[in-house]
Design a protein around this motif. Structure first.
Motif, PDB file in Angstrom:
ATOM      1  N   GLU A  71       0.853  -1.343  -0.178  1.00 48.38           N
ATOM      2  CA  GLU A  71      -0.078  -0.035   0.056  1.00 48.38           C
ATOM      3  C   GLU A  71       0.656   1.296   0.096  1.00 48.38           C
ATOM      4  OE1 GLU A  71      -3.519   2.134   2.559  1.00 48.38           O
ATOM      5  OE2 GLU A  71      -3.375   0.018   2.870  1.00 48.38           O
ATOM      6  N   GLU A  72       1.949   1.268   0.906  1.00 48.43           N
ATOM      7  CA  GLU A  72       2.613   2.252   0.854  1.00 48.43           C
ATOM      8  C   GLU A  72       3.473   2.729  -0.477  1.00 48.43           C
ATOM      9  OE1 GLU A  72       4.601   5.691   1.977  1.00 48.43           O
ATOM     10  OE2 GLU A  72       2.923   4.799   3.002  1.00 48.43           O
ATOM     11  N   VAL A  73       3.572   1.704  -1.188  1.00 50.57           N
ATOM     12  CA  VAL A  73       4.402   1.778  -2.553  1.00 50.57           C
ATOM     13  C   VAL A  73       3.477   2.499  -3.614  1.00 50.57           C
ATOM     14  CG1 VAL A  73       5.369   0.608  -4.818  1.00 50.57           C
ATOM     15  CG2 VAL A  73       5.962  -0.189  -2.377  1.00 50.57           C
ATOM     16  N   PHE A  74       2.215   1.933  -3.380  1.00 53.07           N
ATOM     17  CA  PHE A  74       1.345   2.744  -4.523  1.00 53.07           C
ATOM     18  C   PHE A  74       0.798   3.927  -3.980  1.00 53.07           C
ATOM     19  CE2 PHE A  74       0.566  -1.928  -5.472  1.00 53.07           C
ATOM     20  CZ  PHE A  74       0.901  -1.856  -6.897  1.00 53.07           C
ATOM     21  N   ARG A  75       0.874   4.187  -2.683  1.00 53.14           N
ATOM     22  CA  ARG A  75       0.454   5.463  -2.168  1.00 53.14           C
ATOM     23  C   ARG A  75       1.458   6.536  -2.600  1.00 53.14           C
ATOM     24  NH1 ARG A  75      -3.949   6.847   0.572  1.00 53.14           N
ATOM     25  NH2 ARG A  75      -5.184   4.988   1.481  1.00 53.14           N
ATOM     26  N   THR A  76       2.876   6.182  -2.501  1.00 52.46           N
ATOM     27  CA  THR A  76       3.965   7.083  -2.799  1.00 52.46           C
ATOM     28  C   THR A  76       3.755   7.296  -4.431  1.00 52.46           C
ATOM     29  OG1 THR A  76       5.390   6.120  -1.303  1.00 52.46           O
ATOM     30  CG2 THR A  76       6.542   7.205  -3.359  1.00 52.46           C
ATOM     31  N   MET A  77       3.217   6.513  -5.213  1.00 52.61           N
ATOM     32  CA  MET A  77       2.850   6.744  -6.592  1.00 52.61           C
ATOM     33  C   MET A  77       1.803   7.753  -7.110  1.00 52.61           C
ATOM     34  SD  MET A  77       2.495   3.912  -9.631  1.00 52.61           S
ATOM     35  CE  MET A  77       0.870   3.261  -8.961  1.00 52.61           C
ATOM     36  N   ILE A  78       0.749   7.640  -5.781  1.00 50.65           N
ATOM     37  CA  ILE A  78      -0.331   8.483  -6.318  1.00 50.65           C
ATOM     38  C   ILE A  78      -0.002   9.901  -5.357  1.00 50.65           C
ATOM     39  CG2 ILE A  78      -2.630   9.150  -4.474  1.00 50.65           C
ATOM     40  CD1 ILE A  78      -2.916   6.083  -4.507  1.00 50.65           C
ATOM     41  N   ARG A  79       0.919  10.039  -4.652  1.00 52.20           N
ATOM     42  CA  ARG A  79       1.453  11.333  -4.061  1.00 52.20           C
ATOM     43  C   ARG A  79       2.017  12.190  -5.194  1.00 52.20           C
ATOM     44  NH1 ARG A  79       1.904   8.475   0.873  1.00 52.20           N
ATOM     45  NH2 ARG A  79       4.092   8.034   0.514  1.00 52.20           N
ATOM     46  N   GLY A 126      -0.171  14.910  -5.897  1.00 57.64           N
ATOM     47  CA  GLY A 126       0.205  15.682  -4.712  1.00 57.64           C
ATOM     48  C   GLY A 126      -0.105  15.467  -3.295  1.00 57.64           C
ATOM     49  N   THR A 127      -1.172  14.629  -3.123  1.00 57.71           N
ATOM     50  CA  THR A 127      -1.813  13.975  -1.737  1.00 57.71           C
ATOM     51  C   THR A 127      -2.283  12.702  -2.015  1.00 57.71           C
ATOM     52  OG1 THR A 127      -3.075  14.433   0.045  1.00 57.71           O
ATOM     53  CG2 THR A 127      -3.762  15.302  -2.102  1.00 57.71           C
ATOM     54  N   ASP A 128      -2.295  11.901  -0.875  1.00 55.07           N
ATOM     55  CA  ASP A 128      -3.052  10.702  -1.009  1.00 55.07           C
ATOM     56  C   ASP A 128      -4.358  10.756  -0.098  1.00 55.07           C
ATOM     57  OD1 ASP A 128      -1.455  10.480   1.049  1.00 55.07           O
ATOM     58  OD2 ASP A 128      -1.307   8.229   0.809  1.00 55.07           O
ATOM     59  N   ASP A 129      -4.552  11.824   0.398  1.00 59.90           N
ATOM     60  CA  ASP A 129      -5.425  11.849   1.721  1.00 59.90           C
ATOM     61  C   ASP A 129      -6.791  11.371   1.135  1.00 59.90           C
ATOM     62  OD1 ASP A 129      -3.731  12.730   3.135  1.00 59.90           O
ATOM     63  OD2 ASP A 129      -4.377  15.001   3.358  1.00 59.90           O
ATOM     64  N   ASN A 130      -7.329  11.621   0.124  1.00 57.55           N
ATOM     65  CA  ASN A 130      -8.839  11.223  -0.749  1.00 57.55           C
ATOM     66  C   ASN A 130      -8.650  10.218  -1.573  1.00 57.55           C
ATOM     67  OD1 ASN A 130      -7.273  12.849  -2.425  1.00 57.55           O
ATOM     68  ND2 ASN A 130      -9.413  13.133  -3.331  1.00 57.55           N
ATOM     69  N   PHE A 131      -7.640   9.266  -1.018  1.00 66.58           N
ATOM     70  CA  PHE A 131      -7.599   7.945  -2.003  1.00 66.58           C
ATOM     71  C   PHE A 131      -7.618   6.652  -0.953  1.00 66.58           C
ATOM     72  CE2 PHE A 131      -5.655  10.784  -4.957  1.00 66.58           C
ATOM     73  CZ  PHE A 131      -5.943  10.147  -6.116  1.00 66.58           C
ATOM     74  N   ASP A 132      -8.241   5.682  -1.580  1.00 66.04           N
ATOM     75  CA  ASP A 132      -8.511   4.305  -0.791  1.00 66.04           C
ATOM     76  C   ASP A 132      -7.811   3.402  -1.898  1.00 66.04           C
ATOM     77  OD1 ASP A 132     -10.014   4.963   1.433  1.00 66.04           O
ATOM     78  OD2 ASP A 132     -11.488   5.535   0.226  1.00 66.04           O
ATOM     79  N   VAL A 133      -6.859   2.532  -1.077  1.00 67.49           N
ATOM     80  CA  VAL A 133      -5.997   1.502  -1.995  1.00 67.49           C
ATOM     81  C   VAL A 133      -6.503   0.084  -1.469  1.00 67.49           C
ATOM     82  CG1 VAL A 133      -3.723   0.525  -2.406  1.00 67.49           C
ATOM     83  CG2 VAL A 133      -4.195   3.250  -2.313  1.00 67.49           C
ATOM     84  N   ILE A 134      -6.932  -0.633  -2.249  1.00 65.29           N
ATOM     85  CA  ILE A 134      -7.457  -1.872  -2.156  1.00 65.29           C
ATOM     86  C   ILE A 134      -6.734  -3.063  -2.574  1.00 65.29           C
ATOM     87  CG2 ILE A 134      -9.292  -3.568  -1.583  1.00 65.29           C
ATOM     88  CD1 ILE A 134     -11.189  -0.950  -2.169  1.00 65.29           C
ATOM     89  N   ILE A 135      -5.801  -3.693  -1.802  1.00 62.82           N
ATOM     90  CA  ILE A 135      -4.872  -4.834  -2.277  1.00 62.82           C
ATOM     91  C   ILE A 135      -5.431  -6.494  -1.804  1.00 62.82           C
ATOM     92  CG2 ILE A 135      -2.695  -5.783  -2.271  1.00 62.82           C
ATOM     93  CD1 ILE A 135      -1.809  -2.767  -1.890  1.00 62.82           C
ATOM     94  N   ASN A 136      -5.322  -7.208  -2.975  1.00 62.10           N
ATOM     95  CA  ASN A 136      -5.574  -8.842  -2.720  1.00 62.10           C
ATOM     96  C   ASN A 136      -4.359  -9.339  -3.032  1.00 62.10           C
ATOM     97  OD1 ASN A 136      -6.328 -11.285  -2.488  1.00 62.10           O
ATOM     98  ND2 ASN A 136      -8.544 -10.908  -3.070  1.00 62.10           N
ATOM     99  N   PRO A 137      -3.547  -9.611  -2.088  1.00 62.80           N
ATOM    100  CA  PRO A 137      -2.365 -10.274  -2.158  1.00 62.80           C
ATOM    101  C   PRO A 137      -2.299 -11.578  -3.051  1.00 62.80           C
ATOM    102  CG  PRO A 137      -2.391  -9.320  -0.122  1.00 62.80           C
ATOM    103  CD  PRO A 137      -3.659  -9.456  -0.606  1.00 62.80           C
ATOM    104  N   GLU A 138      -3.255 -12.387  -2.532  1.00 66.48           N
ATOM    105  CA  GLU A 138      -3.476 -13.908  -3.227  1.00 66.48           C
ATOM    106  C   GLU A 138      -4.061 -13.703  -4.551  1.00 66.48           C
ATOM    107  OE1 GLU A 138      -4.597 -12.938  -0.209  1.00 66.48           O
ATOM    108  OE2 GLU A 138      -3.440 -14.155   0.762  1.00 66.48           O
ATOM    109  N   SER A 139      -4.877 -12.703  -5.004  1.00 69.98           N
ATOM    110  CA  SER A 139      -5.275 -12.762  -6.383  1.00 69.98           C
ATOM    111  C   SER A 139      -4.416 -11.789  -7.226  1.00 69.98           C
ATOM    112  CB  SER A 139      -6.772 -12.470  -6.615  1.00 69.98           C
ATOM    113  OG  SER A 139      -6.733 -10.997  -6.035  1.00 69.98           O
ATOM    114  N   GLY A 140      -3.684 -10.928  -6.613  1.00 73.65           N
ATOM    115  CA  GLY A 140      -2.918  -9.886  -7.215  1.00 73.65           C
ATOM    116  C   GLY A 140      -3.648  -8.679  -7.494  1.00 73.65           C
ATOM    117  N   ASP A 141      -4.878  -8.486  -7.023  1.00 73.50           N
ATOM    118  CA  ASP A 141      -6.105  -7.484  -7.469  1.00 73.50           C
ATOM    119  C   ASP A 141      -5.490  -6.363  -7.077  1.00 73.50           C
ATOM    120  OD1 ASP A 141      -7.172  -9.198  -9.301  1.00 73.50           O
ATOM    121  OD2 ASP A 141      -8.867  -9.828  -7.840  1.00 73.50           O
TER     122      ASP A 141
END
Length: 413
Positions: free
Chosen positions: A29-37, A41-56
């Motif tokens: 999540e931190e890796v993708f939030r860094t990309m969003i920022r 410019g910010t990730d305050d209004n973003f939700d990141v949902i990750i499913n490690p098993e399926s890769g979604d």
């Protein structure tokens, strides 16, 4: 690049290293939030949902709808009504819009950066895992495979492919290693150097000899016999004091084995290091006598405050007590924790000989003390050795030795 590949590769690594699921998701999540920022410019209004098993991976951007003429339309968490109705035509001012952001929208460069960040985090976690694994194993024995032999060290790999260092200074002088060869050693030191773990192994440490005893002697492994003290001149000689907690078991006999069968493999592992196994005792005088084995002590005087002991032996026992290059007396002193001075038994001295202390007006006391340390307490005992031998066995300069020999020779002219 497909986010699934990134996530699945990291999940596979995390599984192999026993990293728990919450930690794994937090890292991703931190890796993708860094990309969003970097893009928004910010990730305050973003939700990141990750499913490690399926890769979604799902990334949702939430914004409040405001009037097209509002001053707030440039705020990161606001969206003009006209733009919102392009997403869904029945939106009204004041409602919230949840919009999915696809990975492709970030561009090739940002995605590539995210990939590199994730790879770096994997490397950092590997280093941390390796450090945590070994820091609590200092003093434990490990068997690894020789990966590379360098001038100042040998690189050993463990069962997980981690590279460990066996420095030249921690190798026995007779050690010769070939690539692919199996090597035993103990974990000597674990430290972090510039963010990378440095695992140093040792084959010269007394702890290594103690661990070999634990492996080869079942009674030690089971706790029936205890290794109390170990001192070594690696590859040359060692003394090991052992104690039995069962009166029916002879600790020395159990360690040595029938005709040396048990200790033979240890001696071979250490390049034919000569190992003296002695029975430990709290009786200091008896322990000193045993430590000086194979020499037989006639008597001794112990100064506990100065941690010094004077032992008296028959002339034919002096060289045995001192040992080759002074090894025996040096190790015996380390084993008992005292400085040992060797003297010939006064009753055995030749009447025509002269005690070295008689020359104190011509020879400095510290020089006489140096000679006493190697068992030379009379003039004739010094003259019995040549100049080269005296220089080798003491800390005296060649010119000093020549002067001493000249003084002593004059006494018998």
């Amino acid at each position: 690049m497909d986010s699934g590949i990134l996530i699945e590769s990291f999940a596979e690594f995390a599984s192999s290293k026993n990293i728990d699921r919450p930690t794994m998701i937090n890292v991703l999540e931190e890796v993708f939030r860094t990309m969003i920022r970097k893009k928004y410019g910010t990730d305050d209004n973003f939700d990141v949902i990750i499913n490690p098993e399926s890769g979604d991976l799902e990334m949702w951007r939430t914004r409040e709808i405001v009037d097209d003429n509002s001053e707030d339309i440039w705020d990161y968490n606001k969206i003009p009504l006209a733009e919102a109705r392009k997403i869904q035509n029945d939106f009204e001012v004041g409602e919230e819009v949840a919009e999915e952001v696809k990975l492709v929208e970030f561009g090739r460069r940002l995605v590539q950066t995210a990939r590199q960040t994730l790879i770096q985090k994997i490397k950092d976690m590997e280093k941390e895992i390796m450090f945590e694994k070994y820091k609590d194993q200092v003093g434990e024995m490990i068997t690894g495979e020789v990966y590379q032999t360098l001038r100042h060290e040998v690189i050993i790999v463990d069962s997980e492919g981690n590279e460990l260092s066996l420095p030249r200074t921690e190798q026995i002088s007779k050690d010769r290693f070939r690539k692919g060869e199996s090597v035993k050693s103990v974990i000597h030191k674990v430290e972090m150097n510039n963010g990378s773990p440095k695992i140093t192994l040792s084959r010269t440490s007394p702890v290594f000899l103690e661990r070999l005893f634990e492996v080869e002697i079942p009674e030690i492994y089971d706790g029936i016999i205890s290794v109390r003290r170990v001192v070594r001149e690696p590859g040359e000689r060692a003394k090991v004091a052992v104690e039995s907690y069962d009166d029916r078991i002879d600790p020395v006999g159990a360690c040595v084995g029938m005709k040396g069968s048990r200790i033979h493999s240890i001696v071979r592992e250490l390049g034919n290091e000569n190992i003296d196994v002695i029975n430990y005792t709290d009786n200091l005088e008896l322990l000193i006598s045993r430590a000086l084995s194979p020499a037989k002590v006639s008597s001794m005087q112990i100064d506990r405050d100065a941690k010094r002991v004077s032992v008296f032996l028959k002339p034919d026992q002096v060289s045995l007590a001192i040992g080759k290059g002074g090894q025996n007396i040096k190790l015996a002193g380390k084993l008992v924790g005292m400085e040992i001075d060797v003297f010939r038994d006064i009753e055995e001295q030749n009447d025509e000989d002269v005690d070295l202390t008689e020359f104190s007006d011509e020879i400095d006391e510290w020089i006489i003390s140096e000679l006493h340390k190697i068992g030379l307490d009379t003039a004739k005992s010094v003259l019995a050795l040549n100049k080269e031998e005296l220089v080798r066995r003491t800390d005296l300069e060649e010119a000093t030795v020549e002067e001493i020999l000249e003084i002593l020779r004059k006494e018998f002219e």
